[in-house]
Motif scaffolding. Sequence first.
Motif, PDB file in Angstrom:
ATOM      1  N   ALA B 169      14.394  -9.312  74.634  1.00 16.59           N
ATOM      2  CA  ALA B 169      13.072  -9.007  75.207  1.00 16.59           C
ATOM      3  C   ALA B 169      11.983  -9.181  74.155  1.00 16.59           C
ATOM      4  O   ALA B 169      10.881  -9.672  74.430  1.00 16.59           O
ATOM      5  CB  ALA B 169      13.056  -7.583  75.756  1.00 16.59           C
ATOM      6  N   TYR B 170      12.321  -8.773  72.936  1.00  8.84           N
ATOM      7  CA  TYR B 170      11.379  -8.905  71.821  1.00  8.84           C
ATOM      8  C   TYR B 170      11.080 -10.378  71.534  1.00  8.84           C
ATOM      9  O   TYR B 170       9.932 -10.779  71.348  1.00  8.84           O
ATOM     10  CB  TYR B 170      11.987  -8.209  70.606  1.00  8.84           C
ATOM     11  CG  TYR B 170      11.246  -8.365  69.303  1.00  8.84           C
ATOM     12  CD1 TYR B 170      10.022  -7.741  69.096  1.00  8.84           C
ATOM     13  CD2 TYR B 170      11.794  -9.118  68.260  1.00  8.84           C
ATOM     14  CE1 TYR B 170       9.355  -7.872  67.884  1.00  8.84           C
ATOM     15  CE2 TYR B 170      11.138  -9.244  67.048  1.00  8.84           C
ATOM     16  CZ  TYR B 170       9.925  -8.625  66.866  1.00  8.84           C
ATOM     17  OH  TYR B 170       9.267  -8.756  65.671  1.00  8.84           O
ATOM     18  N   ILE B 228       6.941  -8.524  84.981  1.00 12.35           N
ATOM     19  CA  ILE B 228       7.168  -7.790  83.732  1.00 12.35           C
ATOM     20  C   ILE B 228       8.408  -8.358  83.061  1.00 12.35           C
ATOM     21  O   ILE B 228       9.407  -8.643  83.727  1.00 12.35           O
ATOM     22  CB  ILE B 228       7.349  -6.276  84.018  1.00 12.35           C
ATOM     23  CG1 ILE B 228       6.041  -5.694  84.594  1.00 12.35           C
ATOM     24  CG2 ILE B 228       7.754  -5.517  82.763  1.00 12.35           C
ATOM     25  CD1 ILE B 228       6.132  -4.228  84.991  1.00 12.35           C
ATOM     26  N   ILE B 229       8.358  -8.504  81.763  1.00 13.25           N
ATOM     27  CA  ILE B 229       9.521  -8.976  81.010  1.00 13.25           C
ATOM     28  C   ILE B 229      10.718  -8.106  81.396  1.00 13.25           C
ATOM     29  O   ILE B 229      10.619  -6.867  81.421  1.00 13.25           O
ATOM     30  CB  ILE B 229       9.258  -8.887  79.491  1.00 13.25           C
ATOM     31  CG1 ILE B 229       8.121  -9.844  79.093  1.00 13.25           C
ATOM     32  CG2 ILE B 229      10.520  -9.212  78.701  1.00 13.25           C
ATOM     33  CD1 ILE B 229       7.625  -9.652  77.656  1.00 13.25           C
ATOM     34  N   SER B 230      11.830  -8.754  81.683  1.00 15.84           N
ATOM     35  CA  SER B 230      13.000  -8.073  82.244  1.00 15.84           C
ATOM     36  C   SER B 230      13.372  -6.803  81.482  1.00 15.84           C
ATOM     37  O   SER B 230      13.394  -6.802  80.244  1.00 15.84           O
ATOM     38  CB  SER B 230      14.185  -9.035  82.250  1.00 15.84           C
ATOM     39  OG  SER B 230      15.286  -8.422  82.883  1.00 15.84           O
ATOM     40  N   LYS B 231      13.627  -5.746  82.196  1.00 10.52           N
ATOM     41  CA  LYS B 231      14.079  -4.447  81.693  1.00 10.52           C
ATOM     42  C   LYS B 231      12.956  -3.597  81.081  1.00 10.52           C
ATOM     43  O   LYS B 231      13.178  -2.432  80.757  1.00 10.52           O
ATOM     44  CB  LYS B 231      15.193  -4.605  80.636  1.00 10.52           C
ATOM     45  CG  LYS B 231      16.447  -5.264  81.181  1.00 10.52           C
ATOM     46  CD  LYS B 231      17.504  -4.232  81.461  1.00 10.52           C
ATOM     47  CE  LYS B 231      18.749  -4.906  82.021  1.00 10.52           C
ATOM     48  NZ  LYS B 231      19.842  -3.966  82.162  1.00 10.52           N
ATOM     49  N   MET B 232      11.799  -4.171  80.895  1.00  6.96           N
ATOM     50  CA  MET B 232      10.725  -3.370  80.278  1.00  6.96           C
ATOM     51  C   MET B 232      10.227  -2.302  81.239  1.00  6.96           C
ATOM     52  O   MET B 232       9.860  -1.197  80.816  1.00  6.96           O
ATOM     53  CB  MET B 232       9.564  -4.266  79.822  1.00  6.96           C
ATOM     54  CG  MET B 232       9.932  -5.255  78.721  1.00  6.96           C
ATOM     55  SD  MET B 232      10.687  -4.472  77.258  1.00  6.96           S
ATOM     56  CE  MET B 232      12.431  -4.870  77.498  1.00  6.96           C
ATOM     57  N   GLU B 319      11.003  -8.947  87.842  1.00  2.46           N
ATOM     58  CA  GLU B 319      11.705  -8.953  86.554  1.00  2.46           C
ATOM     59  C   GLU B 319      11.723 -10.382  86.009  1.00  2.46           C
ATOM     60  O   GLU B 319      12.390 -11.252  86.564  1.00  2.46           O
ATOM     61  CB  GLU B 319      13.145  -8.468  86.732  1.00  2.46           C
ATOM     62  CG  GLU B 319      13.288  -7.009  87.132  1.00  2.46           C
ATOM     63  CD  GLU B 319      13.286  -6.074  85.914  1.00  2.46           C
ATOM     64  OE1 GLU B 319      13.857  -6.446  84.884  1.00  2.46           O
ATOM     65  OE2 GLU B 319      12.683  -4.982  86.026  1.00  2.46           O
ATOM     66  N   VAL B 320      11.011 -10.623  84.945  1.00  3.79           N
ATOM     67  CA  VAL B 320      10.930 -11.976  84.394  1.00  3.79           C
ATOM     68  C   VAL B 320      12.029 -12.137  83.346  1.00  3.79           C
ATOM     69  O   VAL B 320      12.036 -11.440  82.332  1.00  3.79           O
ATOM     70  CB  VAL B 320       9.552 -12.230  83.762  1.00  3.79           C
ATOM     71  CG1 VAL B 320       9.480 -13.633  83.180  1.00  3.79           C
ATOM     72  CG2 VAL B 320       8.455 -12.016  84.800  1.00  3.79           C
ATOM     73  N   GLU B 331      20.525 -10.038  88.848  1.00  2.00           N
ATOM     74  CA  GLU B 331      19.216 -10.059  88.196  1.00  2.00           C
ATOM     75  C   GLU B 331      18.345 -11.178  88.755  1.00  2.00           C
ATOM     76  O   GLU B 331      17.143 -11.064  88.844  1.00  2.00           O
ATOM     77  CB  GLU B 331      19.372 -10.256  86.680  1.00  2.00           C
ATOM     78  CG  GLU B 331      19.885  -9.026  85.968  1.00  2.00           C
ATOM     79  CD  GLU B 331      20.277  -9.322  84.526  1.00  2.00           C
ATOM     80  OE1 GLU B 331      20.394  -8.358  83.766  1.00  2.00           O
ATOM     81  OE2 GLU B 331      20.468 -10.500  84.186  1.00  2.00           O
ATOM     82  N   GLY B 332      19.042 -12.261  89.126  1.00  2.00           N
ATOM     83  CA  GLY B 332      18.322 -13.447  89.564  1.00  2.00           C
ATOM     84  C   GLY B 332      17.595 -13.270  90.878  1.00  2.00           C
ATOM     85  O   GLY B 332      16.761 -14.100  91.243  1.00  2.00           O
ATOM     86  N   SER B 333      17.893 -12.197  91.589  1.00  2.75           N
ATOM     87  CA  SER B 333      17.212 -11.990  92.859  1.00  2.75           C
ATOM     88  C   SER B 333      15.700 -11.846  92.665  1.00  2.75           C
ATOM     89  O   SER B 333      14.922 -12.086  93.557  1.00  2.75           O
ATOM     90  CB  SER B 333      17.773 -10.764  93.568  1.00  2.75           C
ATOM     91  OG  SER B 333      17.467  -9.609  92.802  1.00  2.75           O
ATOM     92  N   HIS B 334      15.322 -11.455  91.461  1.00  3.13           N
ATOM     93  CA  HIS B 334      13.879 -11.378  91.174  1.00  3.13           C
ATOM     94  C   HIS B 334      13.445 -12.480  90.218  1.00  3.13           C
ATOM     95  O   HIS B 334      12.429 -12.383  89.575  1.00  3.13           O
ATOM     96  CB  HIS B 334      13.530 -10.017  90.565  1.00  3.13           C
ATOM     97  CG  HIS B 334      13.599  -8.920  91.545  1.00  3.13           C
ATOM     98  ND1 HIS B 334      12.720  -8.830  92.592  1.00  3.13           N
ATOM     99  CD2 HIS B 334      14.453  -7.879  91.659  1.00  3.13           C
ATOM    100  CE1 HIS B 334      13.016  -7.757  93.312  1.00  3.13           C
ATOM    101  NE2 HIS B 334      14.066  -7.166  92.775  1.00  3.13           N
ATOM    102  N   ASN B 335      14.261 -13.482  90.149  1.00  3.11           N
ATOM    103  CA  ASN B 335      14.044 -14.512  89.141  1.00  3.11           C
ATOM    104  C   ASN B 335      12.753 -15.281  89.364  1.00  3.11           C
ATOM    105  O   ASN B 335      12.150 -15.799  88.437  1.00  3.11           O
ATOM    106  CB  ASN B 335      15.250 -15.457  89.127  1.00  3.11           C
ATOM    107  CG  ASN B 335      15.131 -16.468  88.012  1.00  3.11           C
ATOM    108  OD1 ASN B 335      14.260 -16.346  87.173  1.00  3.11           O
ATOM    109  ND2 ASN B 335      15.994 -17.461  88.020  1.00  3.11           N
TER     110      ASN B 335
END
Lengths: 345, 345
Positions: B169-170, B228-232, B319-320, B331-335
Amino acid sequence: MDSCVIPLRHGGLSLVQTTDFFYPLVEDPYMMGRIACANVLSDLYAMGITECDNMLMLLSVSQKMNEKERDQVMPLMMKGFRDAAEEAGTSVTGGQTVINPWIIVGGVASVVCQPNDFIMPDSAVPGDVLVLTKPLGTQVAVNAHQWLDIPEKWNKIKLVISREEVEQAYQEAMLNMATLNRTAAALMHKFNAHAATDITGFGIIGHARNLAQQQKNNVAFVIHNLPIISKMAAISKAGGNLFGLLQGTSSETSGGLLICLPREQAARFCAEMKSSRVGLSGAVGQNGGAGDGQQAWIIGIVEKGNRCARIIDKPRIIEVPYRGSVVSAQEGSHNNASPPEVQLT
Amino acid sequence: MDSCVIPLRHGGLSLVQTTDFFYPLVEDPYMMGRIACANVLSDLYAMGITECDNMLMLLSVSQKMNEKERDQVMPLMMKGFRDAAEEAGTSVTGGQTVINPWIIVGGVASVVCQPNDFIMPDSAVPGDVLVLTKPLGTQVAVNAHQWLDIPEKWNKIKLVISREEVEQAYQEAMLNMATLNRTAAALMHKFNAHAATDITGFGIIGHARNLAQQQKNNVAFVIHNLPIISKMAAISKAGGNLFGLLQGTSSETSGGLLICLPREQAARFCAEMKSSRVGLSGAVGQNGGAGDGQQAWIIGIVEKGNRCARIIDKPRIIEVPYRGSVVSAQEGSHNNASPPEVQLT
């Protein structure tokens, strides 16, 4: 060069820009703002540019100040900056402020110019003379003022200067630093200046060398006279050649322009500086006013050489009196009401 | 406005300028230089300006660094800044460096424009949609990365994210911050953008409100989707709504453009952003390259209102994914491979 010159895509115009920022060196925040602005603009003036299209203000507020201190100090500093910009015929549109351990104040000056609006600082010829438009010694004056409260420092210089004189010299230095070099920039065109720079952190000899290196012709700059705020030379000597003032290495802040002028024009340049009613040092915040023009001095010559600069062995020290102070006959012998002749030793 | 616009004395031209400087927020000095440059230029890009005539670099070197550290760090930072400037088709001519307790990096971007080179950010109309050109969450990602070494902080978020994911993420945040908004600026003209701003310190809602207040028409901005960057988002929730990310108040550095576009143009804008071969985020230092365009998202609508902005009660979190990472089906469902439709709740 003191400013960068960027050719634009539009009709022969150039973008000329400069930036400068530093830490406060005087206690008065309003004057500090004025000095910072004059200092930024000075890089444009050194190129003979008299107008500025926009300024940005760069500030950092010290994290060590409490809210009350910030609210007192920063608006005054910003007002000083803006007032000087207004005196320069420009305005401050934009900028940024951050929090930092130390206060920082500075800015960016930008102007879009036609080719003949600026004078490239590269055309000095043997036979030119060197003119300086503000006295030297600001660093010594600012430090001496701080030493009033530091006994071990004060003891070293108290035999050659009184506390009152230190106070006056400090005021004189502040006024000089806050003075715009704009009149000098305008007169550079009128009197056909060949090159110029402004005197700041590297001292007069440092900047003279930089300027010499940029010349197209094989020239050398020889400095014979050093106009110095009264008593600062004595302090420097008493302190064991403090800051190298007499060697020309003492830093100046928002110093004068060092200009290469045709010999036959230089005296008239100095005379017009003194009679000018624009950009006046003695009347901060007031434009115009009879008789408060700026002094300028012929300080040296341009001769053939390999693009270097030097100060002669025993330069003549011109004691520049504190403004408004009554000059005694003895001190007045170096008062220099008219530009001195160059002493060709 | 993000930049100041100064009418010039020459043929209808304007000087557009902006400055920005801040403290390093990533550990890689080269990337920090790139980010600082992208961040300064972003203010021009937000006005649809794609060219920059000159940049000045503003630096302060930390007095706490030893000489070796300075010699390692500062040249890299300067190189990053210069490389990003080069990618932007401009160059760095001028600037200043001082010594300071903290490192500072920033710059000034200036351009002389004709009237149709820039888009005044004041013409949004009801029916427009809002497009965002970079994901949110840079502040959360940068902080989470620092928390890897602070057990009491890490313990609060370790249930929702792995150390590897924080690292990814960083990296993703760094790439986003270093990405120029130049392509978006060019496409603003092509797709008739009505207004734009860039997302930085005040978070998306702060900048959306600022932009809304500048509008000539009675409009309001309503944000439905938050890319938003994934998991943030999960980290923010786990930390008790850290930085207000889901309320749109989390600071971003060198964030994307928030653009008001005619509804019928927005999807094409997003599609061209993705297919564009200019100013690519995924390939820092490389211009062009198939398939590495930037993502953009339709995130809201412009309706009638009194120049305010809000995020709906339960915005859709997009989720980007981290670039180059393999996205699992779940995860890809929001890809979000194509711009999502606006959800009008």
